[in-house]
Design a protein around this motif. Structure first.
Motif, PDB file in Angstrom:
ATOM      1  N   LEU A 143      19.744 -26.243   6.647  1.00  0.00           N
ATOM      2  CA  LEU A 143      19.196 -27.345   7.432  1.00  0.00           C
ATOM      3  C   LEU A 143      19.417 -27.127   8.932  1.00  0.00           C
ATOM      4  O   LEU A 143      18.504 -27.337   9.750  1.00  0.00           O
ATOM      5  N   VAL A 144      20.640 -26.719   9.290  1.00  0.00           N
ATOM      6  CA  VAL A 144      20.937 -26.490  10.706  1.00  0.00           C
ATOM      7  C   VAL A 144      20.101 -25.348  11.260  1.00  0.00           C
ATOM      8  O   VAL A 144      19.561 -25.425  12.380  1.00  0.00           O
ATOM      9  N   SER A 145      19.962 -24.262  10.486  1.00  0.00           N
ATOM     10  CA  SER A 145      19.169 -23.123  10.946  1.00  0.00           C
ATOM     11  C   SER A 145      17.723 -23.520  11.189  1.00  0.00           C
ATOM     12  O   SER A 145      17.131 -23.195  12.240  1.00  0.00           O
ATOM     13  N   ARG A 146      17.147 -24.224  10.234  1.00  0.00           N
ATOM     14  CA  ARG A 146      15.739 -24.616  10.372  1.00  0.00           C
ATOM     15  C   ARG A 146      15.548 -25.569  11.547  1.00  0.00           C
ATOM     16  O   ARG A 146      14.593 -25.436  12.331  1.00  0.00           O
ATOM     17  N   ALA A 147      16.455 -26.553  11.679  1.00  0.00           N
ATOM     18  CA  ALA A 147      16.328 -27.503  12.780  1.00  0.00           C
ATOM     19  C   ALA A 147      16.512 -26.824  14.122  1.00  0.00           C
ATOM     20  O   ALA A 147      15.796 -27.109  15.098  1.00  0.00           O
ATOM     21  N   THR A 148      17.469 -25.912  14.220  1.00  0.00           N
ATOM     22  CA  THR A 148      17.729 -25.230  15.485  1.00  0.00           C
ATOM     23  C   THR A 148      16.570 -24.338  15.882  1.00  0.00           C
ATOM     24  O   THR A 148      16.121 -24.321  17.039  1.00  0.00           O
ATOM     25  N   LEU A 149      16.048 -23.571  14.919  1.00  0.00           N
ATOM     26  CA  LEU A 149      14.946 -22.665  15.229  1.00  0.00           C
ATOM     27  C   LEU A 149      13.691 -23.402  15.658  1.00  0.00           C
ATOM     28  O   LEU A 149      12.893 -22.898  16.464  1.00  0.00           O
ATOM     29  N   LYS A 150      13.484 -24.597  15.142  1.00  0.00           N
ATOM     30  CA  LYS A 150      12.274 -25.336  15.469  1.00  0.00           C
ATOM     31  C   LYS A 150      12.454 -26.270  16.656  1.00  0.00           C
ATOM     32  O   LYS A 150      11.472 -26.765  17.224  1.00  0.00           O
ATOM     33  N   THR A 151      13.696 -26.556  17.028  1.00  0.00           N
ATOM     34  CA  THR A 151      13.938 -27.518  18.106  1.00  0.00           C
ATOM     35  C   THR A 151      14.124 -26.838  19.447  1.00  0.00           C
ATOM     36  O   THR A 151      13.603 -27.292  20.471  1.00  0.00           O
ATOM     37  N   ILE A 152      14.866 -25.751  19.487  1.00  0.00           N
ATOM     38  CA  ILE A 152      15.181 -25.089  20.757  1.00  0.00           C
ATOM     39  C   ILE A 152      13.932 -24.392  21.302  1.00  0.00           C
ATOM     40  O   ILE A 152      13.221 -23.700  20.563  1.00  0.00           O
ATOM     41  N   ARG A 153      13.684 -24.611  22.590  1.00  0.00           N
ATOM     42  CA  ARG A 153      12.574 -23.964  23.273  1.00  0.00           C
ATOM     43  C   ARG A 153      13.129 -22.869  24.196  1.00  0.00           C
ATOM     44  O   ARG A 153      14.168 -23.041  24.825  1.00  0.00           O
ATOM     45  N   VAL A 154      12.420 -21.767  24.225  1.00  0.00           N
ATOM     46  CA  VAL A 154      12.840 -20.658  25.065  1.00  0.00           C
ATOM     47  C   VAL A 154      11.685 -20.266  25.986  1.00  0.00           C
ATOM     48  O   VAL A 154      10.503 -20.514  25.698  1.00  0.00           O
ATOM     49  N   ASP A 155      12.059 -19.645  27.093  1.00  0.00           N
ATOM     50  CA  ASP A 155      11.067 -19.195  28.076  1.00  0.00           C
ATOM     51  C   ASP A 155      10.570 -17.812  27.673  1.00  0.00           C
ATOM     52  O   ASP A 155      11.319 -16.838  27.670  1.00  0.00           O
ATOM     53  N   ALA A 156       9.315 -17.748  27.311  1.00  0.00           N
ATOM     54  CA  ALA A 156       8.717 -16.482  26.883  1.00  0.00           C
ATOM     55  C   ALA A 156       8.032 -15.748  28.029  1.00  0.00           C
ATOM     56  O   ALA A 156       7.310 -14.778  27.803  1.00  0.00           O
TER      57      ALA A 156
END
Length: 365
Positions: free
Chosen positions: A64-77
């Motif tokens: 759950l934490v992995s999925r939420a983190t991967l989908k929530t955090i935004r990075v500068d591409a």
């Protein structure tokens, strides 16, 4: 969209985002382990539950934490802001997210099975501690727990597999066609599996009734043994010589059988002797009393000796009764009593051994 266009987004670099994901998973696992250890110390009765559910619980929370983190955090591409999973995995982001969902479903199923197993074990342990291992209630609890564990495990696995399959678009797309043909298939399967379904219901009735339990001593078609296992389909009987007799559960709902321990394991054994009329019954009764009272397998409850029949071949039938704690002890005690009485009659009253009398009349002159 540029990073500054969305004030609600947290824009970080990919390395830092990956580090956050790994750190979050590590913190979850460490917290779960510490909580389980603390719970085991504070509540010893919960140690089994904490120990058996720590790993599956950590996998559930980690997914759950992995999925939420991967989908929530935004990075500068560089050319815009994207989700962390898109930056890390590119075109494979959807596949990775799907894999995490499958791991989540599997770990949730694993956790449910472990919780049910621990709870049912605690129920059996409590009943056994208060009633004793050989009590009818304890045997009934063990039998029902075995059935509940198997049913819950089977249902959980089937539901999990179905849930996993329906996460694939291809399987979801053919769902309508499968449902359309389910009616006809159900009728065909019902007719074909009628006997199997009846056997399944017989297993449920047998397990949750009081007629048969695991560790009961029974006699089936002349086979004497102990019920070793009881499933939804079969009953495994451990015969006295070590063999296993496997019977369908429907056998026990349709035919008679002997259960020596259905209410109480104590049982009265009987030994029959066919001897001559000259046997001293009173002396034989005294010998039986002395032998049984000194034997360690006698439970101190019942013993008796009586002449139960006069047979046409000129012999009398003597029945010796003796009680024992369970069927196995009763069998051994019967053998010992039979050997002792035969040896005593042969040594002290050999004239009372079985014999056939005949009168020879002189031929007429």
């Amino acid at each position: 969209m540029k990073p500054s266009d969305d004030p609600t987004s947290t824009v970080i670099g990919p390395p830092l985002g990956l580090a956050i994901v790994l750190l979050a998973i590590g913190l979850v696992l460490l917290t779960g382990k510490l909580l389980a250890r603390r719970l085991s110390r504070r509540l010893p009765q919960m140690s089994d539950l904490a120990g058996r559910t720590t790993v599956p619980g950590a996998v559930v929370v980690g997914s759950l934490v992995s999925r939420a983190t991967l989908k929530t955090i935004r990075v500068d591409a560089g050319d815009g802001v994207v989700r962390l999973d898109e930056q890390l995995f590119g075109d494979l982001a959807g596949a990775v997210d799907h894999l995490i969902v499958l791991v989540l479903i599997a770990s949730m199923t694993w956790l449910v099975i472990r919780v049910v197993h621990v709870v049912t074990r605690a129920v059996v342990k409590g009943v056994t501690g208060s009633r004793g291992v050989g009590s009818t209630r304890a045997k009934r609890a063990r039998t029902q727990v075995m059935l509940v564990n198997r049913v819950v495990t089977a249902l959980a696995v089937v539901i999990a597999l179905g849930w996993m399959l329906f996460t694939f678009d291809a399987v979801r797309g053919i769902g309508a066609g499968v449902l359309a043909s389910a009616g006809l298939f159900g009728i065909i399967a019902g007719v074909a599996a009628q006997k199997a379904i009846g056997n399944l219901f017989s297993g449920v009735i047998l397990a949750f009734g009081d007629a048969l339990h695991v560790d009961d001593v029974i006699v089936v078609d002349g086979y004497w043994g102990k019920v070793e296992d009881l499933t939804l389909n079969t009953v495994v009987l451990q015969v006295w010589d070590g063999r296993r007799l496997v019977l369908p559960v429907s056998y026990f709902t349709e035919r008679p059988y002997e259960n020596w321990t259905i209410r109480d394991e104590a049982i009265i054994g009987a030994v029959f002797l066919r001897v001559d009329w000259t046997v001293p019954v009173a002396d034989l009764r005294t010998r039986l009393s002395d032998f049984v009272r000194a034997h360690p397998l006698w439970d101190g409850e019942v013993w008796n000796l009586a002449v139960t029949d006069v047979q046409e071949n000129g012999l009398v039938e003597v029945r010796a009764l003796m009680s024992a704690a369970d069927g196995s002890a009763a069998f051994d005690l019967r053998c010992a009593v039979r050997e002792e009485l035969i040896a005593w009659i042969r040594e002290h009253h050999p004239d009372s051994l079985p014999r056939v009398r005949a009168d020879f009349l002189p031929e007429p002159a």
